[in-house]
Write an enzyme that holds these catalytic residues in place. Structure first.
Site, PDB file in Angstrom:
ATOM      1  N   ASP A   1      -4.531   6.069  -1.331  1.00 45.12           N
ATOM      2  CA  ASP A   1      -4.824   4.749  -0.795  1.00 45.12           C
ATOM      3  C   ASP A   1      -5.857   4.032  -1.671  1.00 45.12           C
ATOM      4  O   ASP A   1      -6.578   4.660  -2.456  1.00 45.12           O
ATOM      5  CB  ASP A   1      -5.346   4.885   0.630  1.00 45.12           C
ATOM      6  CG  ASP A   1      -5.085   3.655   1.485  1.00 45.12           C
ATOM      7  OD1 ASP A   1      -4.593   2.651   0.944  1.00 45.12           O
ATOM      8  OD2 ASP A   1      -5.375   3.712   2.696  1.00 45.12           O
TER       9      ASP A   1
ATOM     10  N   GLU B   1      -7.909  -0.828  -5.383  1.00 45.70           N
ATOM     11  CA  GLU B   1      -7.957  -2.250  -5.751  1.00 45.70           C
ATOM     12  C   GLU B   1      -9.382  -2.794  -5.796  1.00 45.70           C
ATOM     13  O   GLU B   1      -9.670  -3.706  -6.572  1.00 45.70           O
ATOM     14  CB  GLU B   1      -7.155  -3.094  -4.746  1.00 45.70           C
ATOM     15  CG  GLU B   1      -5.750  -2.614  -4.488  1.00 45.70           C
ATOM     16  CD  GLU B   1      -5.688  -1.665  -3.293  1.00 45.70           C
ATOM     17  OE1 GLU B   1      -4.574  -1.231  -2.949  1.00 45.70           O
ATOM     18  OE2 GLU B   1      -6.751  -1.367  -2.695  1.00 45.70           O
TER      19      GLU B   1
ATOM     20  N   ASP C   1      -0.565  -3.161   3.968  1.00 43.27           N
ATOM     21  CA  ASP C   1      -0.842  -3.503   5.365  1.00 43.27           C
ATOM     22  C   ASP C   1      -0.084  -4.760   5.800  1.00 43.27           C
ATOM     23  O   ASP C   1      -0.420  -5.881   5.417  1.00 43.27           O
ATOM     24  CB  ASP C   1      -2.341  -3.725   5.559  1.00 43.27           C
ATOM     25  CG  ASP C   1      -3.144  -2.470   5.252  1.00 43.27           C
ATOM     26  OD1 ASP C   1      -2.531  -1.394   5.131  1.00 43.27           O
ATOM     27  OD2 ASP C   1      -4.372  -2.573   5.128  1.00 43.27           O
TER      28      ASP C   1
END
Length: 772
Positions: A414, A417, A480
């Protein structure tokens, strides 16, 4: 980034030095260098107090031409750099009185020697794009920041796609796009996976070879041009000739890397704990056993963040208060036939057991003054692993090795960024360029340790962020999204854009991540999700077990999971096309139908591989509009044949959707509907669909290692159909769809009800079918 004020003026904060005339040329080895003046050279006096741009043309592979534009060559490149695959010397340089030319394959670039600067790219004798006078430029901002810019022409009707997993409009014309990874969800202009590569419906692509902040103006600043710019003193890009979109992706991934083959088990159904939900081993078992009790095939179980203690992410240590026997628990889950995935990221919170060790050893990214970079966003006191430090990579890998030895099969990598730019890296890399590139190093480290421990073709991630080249480390998912039809549609747009950016495998959170979907949204999303490359049930604050919605959701889950398992012989051959050719598993319609103008804008349907068309349903009532290209298509679930070349509007229940087999296709369907990892060739049914006269089609059935188990060639001449098969000799079946009435079969047993059974054979077999 916009530099001009309309057609005529320059914005007041910028000064542009643009290429206007070629001064001279140099051909050396396989490189052609042009020197472009930014002012007309009419006399020797014009050579004083001016700017000269150096433009180098070269070719790393056939059909690919690189252009490197340099202002000041003395600037140090601190890296990082994309690792590009070179193909040796294969270009040819010629010069005439009018132009200098470099040719590679069927692609050539021609630079004018006349009074006006021009760079033109040709496919054979057809000009496909180019750079006009004043397009190449060195730009200085009033504050002193410099940029390099290029503008490439767009022709009438030319459409631009790609640039990563973008959730905005599928066709990128009219958009301003910054290549800068951000955690912005699926409902904004931001993107987790920014790729400085675009492809057009004219059959060529452009890759900007810069891992940093590339800014694109796609027919937005100047409506007949794609502009791209980077900070600094040099800019390199590659023009890639297809000559069709598939060919572009093949060459682009040959240059930047092809996806590894994910193990077959990853194509099954994944179920997670979800994010902030409460769970322990009893909860996990209630999910797993609940799936089994309801006869729902389940293949991977994922533990999200809270397998570790809160505030300790990431420390790779099970929360022993919740999971007192993690190794035993994983063993018990694996006895039920499950693979295990756990959530990780590249951040080390201050409370992590690893923080102090990482700080002391210099494994964490630092500020210029030597302090460890930290902030409180996401985790208190969060630091960042420095993957430019080889020792830090091994330190991180050791943590993963311990988990793999415990029974973990995959990692959800995950984030990646939120990478700062006010930092110093171990190897001296430019922190601005590392912002995007960091994710490449992060996912590479995790993928490498999985390959090391589990073997080649057994490694798989579930990654959120990416940059160019990240396609080598599958699988990626869409991030998401909200639990509604609009997010379902924007998710698909992102996946199609990513597929047109070189990524072969992609997934998304079935039912949406944020909020809890109404049952009808969840059931529609199930069909979409289980007809995607990879399929995962995951949410934020609520569980995603199907019975939490309604009993029909359970039945829909069972139906489409079993369907996907049966399709695995076809899906795994499609996966090998990604690995061998760089083609995505989920394909925008224009990839398969580049000559059909209607396919150019379609973003609510896709081809799953080369032969299956999927149109997800985005409405509660089941209404769906979709387009079938020309030919006679067969609905895979109902067997109904319909003529294409037009739009259709229909209504579907939750157990169906537009799922059509392309005419002149061989679609292999497996004999196992419970698992994705079985012997695909044993008992496979080869469906032959709408085979036309004088047409020959082929299909390959692989084993779980991606090796060929069965090669099939089918040809039709009038009323005669011949099938030649070569392989492991395992029995298979043939089914005919829309071909005609069978009167005679040789080489197989015709059951009179549409099935020809071919028994175990020795190496090769030929089946002859006579039609009425």
């Amino acid at each position: 980034m916009k530099f001009t004020d309309g057609n005529w003026l320059i914005r007041k904060e910028y000064t542009l030095d643009s290429a206007v005339q070629a001064h001279d040329f140099r051909a050396e080895d396989d490189k052609l260098t042009a020197y472009a003046s930014t002012t007309p050279i009419r006399s020797r006096g014009d050579m004083i107090n001016t700017t000269l741009l150096t433009v180098q043309f070269h070719s790393p592979q056939p059909g690919v031409i690189g252009v490197k534009l340099v202002h000041f060559a003395g600037t140090v490149d601190h890296g990082p750099r994309f690792g590009l695959m070179q193909g040796g010397q294969h270009s040819m340089i010629t010069e005439t009185n009018e132009y200098a030319e470099l040719k590679s394959g069927n692609l050539s670039v021609r630079i004018s020697k006349g009074a006006e600067w021009s760079v033109d790219f040709y496919r054979g004798t057809q000009r496909i794009t180019g750079s006009r006078s004043k397009s190449m430029a060195h730009i200085t901002e009033n504050g002193g920041q410099t940029y390099m810019r290029e503008e490439l022409d767009l022709s009438v009707g030319e459409l631009v796609y790609g640039l990563g997993e973008r959730f905005t409009a599928f066709v990128k014309n009219g958009q301003a796009i910054d290549i800068w990874n951000k955690d912005g969800g699926t409902s904004s202009e931001q993107a987790y996976k920014n790729i400085p590569f675009y492809i057009t419906n004219q059959g060529y692509g452009v890759f900007v070879n810069d891992p940093g902040a590339v800014s694109f103006e796609v027919a937005s600043e100047k409506v007949k041009k794609v502009q791209f710019s980077v900070p600094g003193e040099s800019l390199e890009y590659f023009v890639i000739d297809g000559p069709d979109p598939k060919g572009v992706l093949s060459k682009y991934t040959s240059l930047t890397g092809r996806p590894a083959l994910p193990p077959a088990w990853t194509f099954g159904l994944w179920l997670t704990t979800s994010f902030t939900t409460n769970y322990d081993e009893a909860t996990v078992n209630s999910f797993v056993d609940g799936m089994a009790e309801r006869d729902l095939p389940l293949h991977v179980f994922h533990f999200d963040c809270f397998w570790m203690r809160g505030f300790h992410w990431t420390d790779f240590k099970w929360d022993e208060e919740v999971f007192p026997d993690p190794a035993g628990m994983l063993g018990r889950l694996k006895e039920k036939g499950l693979k295990i995935c756990v959530w990780i990221n590249s951040y080390i919170a201050q409370r992590s057991r690893l923080f102090e060790e990482g700080r002391e050893r210099g494994y964490l990214v630092r500020k210029a003054n030597g302090d460890v970079w930290q902030w409180n966003l996401w985790q208190p006191g969060m630091a960042l692993v420095d993957f430019t430090n080889p020792d830090a990579c091994e330190w991180y890998k050791d943590c993963l090795r311990e988990l793999i030895d415990m029974g973990v099969d995959s990692f959800k990598t995950d984030f990646g960024e939120r990478i700062p730019t006010d930092v110093v890296y171990y190897d001296g890399s430019d922190p601005v360029k590392m912002h995007n590139y960091y994710t490449y190093l992060y996912n590479k480290v995790v993928f490498e340790v999985l390959e090391e421990k589990l073997g080649k073709n057994e490694a798989a991630l579930f990654a959120r962020s990416a940059t160019a080249g990240g396609q080598q480390f599958p699988v990626h998912w869409g991030g998401d999204c909200y639990a509604d039809y609009e997010s379902m549609a924007e998710t698909l747009r992102g996946g199609l854009s990513l597929g047109l950016s070189g990524f072969g495998f992609w997934s998304h959170d079935i039912g949406g991540f944020e909020n809890t979907a109404p049952a009808h949204v969840f059931k529609r999303w199930l069909a979409f999700g289980l007809l995607s490359s990879h399929s995962r049930l995951h949410g934020s604050s609520s569980y995603r077990v199907p019975w939490a919605y309604d009993e029909e959701a359970v039945n829909v889950t069972r139906y489409f999971t079993r369907l996907k398992c049966r399709l695995m012989p076809y899906l795994y051959d499609t996966a090998m096309q990604a690995t061998e050719q760089g083609l995505p598993s989920m394909r925008a319609m224009l990839l398969e139908f580049p000559d059909d103008p209607a396919a150019e804008v379609l973003d609510r349907q896709y081809m799953l591989g080369d032969s299956l068309l999927v149109a997800p349903v985005f409405s509660e009532k089941g209404e769906v509009s979709y387009y079938l290209p020309e030919g006679k298509w067969t609905h895979f679930l109902t067997g109904q044949a319909v003529e294409g070349g037009k739009w259709r509007k229909e209504t579907y229940d939750f157990f169906s959707l537009p799922l059509y087999v392309r005419p002149n296709s061989i679609l292999p369907v497996g004999a196992n509907d419970a698992r994705p990892d079985y012997d695909f060739a044993d008992g496979v049914e080869l469906g032959i669909y709408q085979l036309e006269d004088h047409v020959t089609v082929t299909r390959t059935v692989r084993n779980k290692s991606g090796e060929t188990e069965l090669s099939v060639r089918v040809a039709r001449t009038g009323a005669a159909v011949s099938l030649q098969a070569e392989g492991a000799g395992k029995a298979f079946k043939i089914s005919l769809h829309g071909i005609g009435e069978v009167t005679q079969v040789q080489g197989g047993q015709w059951n009179g009800q549409g099935i020809i059974e071919v028994p175990v054979y020795s190496g090769e077999v030929e089946v002859s079918i006579q039609l009425k």
